[in-house]
Design a protein around this motif. Structure first.
Motif: not given
Length: 153
Positions: A17-25, A46-53
C-alpha cells in the motif's frame, strides 16, 4: 537468478500500500518497466543511467522524508561497481546504506537491499570479499532458484 528476483519484486510490490521507491543500479528492473513488461502503480524509479548516485541520493532522501515508502535498493553490487574507481568505495557504500537505513527507519519506510552474496565461514560475503554487516533489523531472503525463497531468522 535475475528473473526470480524480478518475480519476487513483482509479488512484493503487488501487495504494497506504500509508494514504491526503486533505486536500480543494475538496470534490469528499469528495462522491464520501460518496456512495460512490468507495471507498478505509485512507482518512483531512480537509476544512474543519466545521473550519478550523488545526484539522485538527495532526491531519494527528500521523497522518503515526506511519507513512508517501500524502498528497494538494487543492488549493493551495482553500487560497488558504480564507485569502483573510488579508493574508499567500501566506506562510501556503507555510508550510503546506513544513511538510507536510518532515514527509512525515521520515516517508517521499509528498505530492501539486493546483493549477490555467498556464505563463507558463517558470514555473508560480497563477490569483492567485503562482509555484509548484520544487526537485529536485518532479515535475509535467499533466492536459490525460481521456486524456492528462504528467509533466515
Amino acid at each position: 537468478n535475475a528473473f526470480s528476483k524480478i518475480k519476487l519484486l513483482q509479488e512484493i510490490t503487488a501487495k504494497q500500500t506504500l509508494p514504491v521507491l526503486y533505486i536500480d543500479l543494475d538496470f534490469l528492473f528499469s528495462g522491464y518497466v520501460k518496456s512495460q513488461l512490468l507495471t507498478i502503480p505509485n512507482l518512483s524509479l531512480f537509476n544512474t543511467a543519466e545521473s550519478t548516485i550523488a545526484q539522485i541520493l538527495p532526491k531519494i532522501l527528500t521523497k522518503i522524508s515526506t511519507e513512508p515508502h517501500l524502498i528497494v535498493f538494487d543492488s549493493m553490487n551495482g553500487l560497488y561497481n558504480t564507485l569502483s574507481n573510488d579508493a574508499d568505495s567500501g566506506r562510501v557504500v556503507n555510508s550510503i546504506l546506513m544513511l538510507l537505513g536510518q532515514n527509512s527507519k525515521f520515516s517508517k519506510s521499509t528498505l530492501i537491499i539486493f546483493a549477490l552474496v555467498g556464505k563463507k565461514e558463517n558470514s555473508w560475503v560480497l563477490p569483492n570479499g567485503r562482509h555484509i554487516l548484520e544487526n537485529e533489523n536485518v532479515k535475509k531472503f535467499f533466492i536459490s532458484d525460481r521456486s524456492k525463497i528462504t528467509i533466515e531468522q
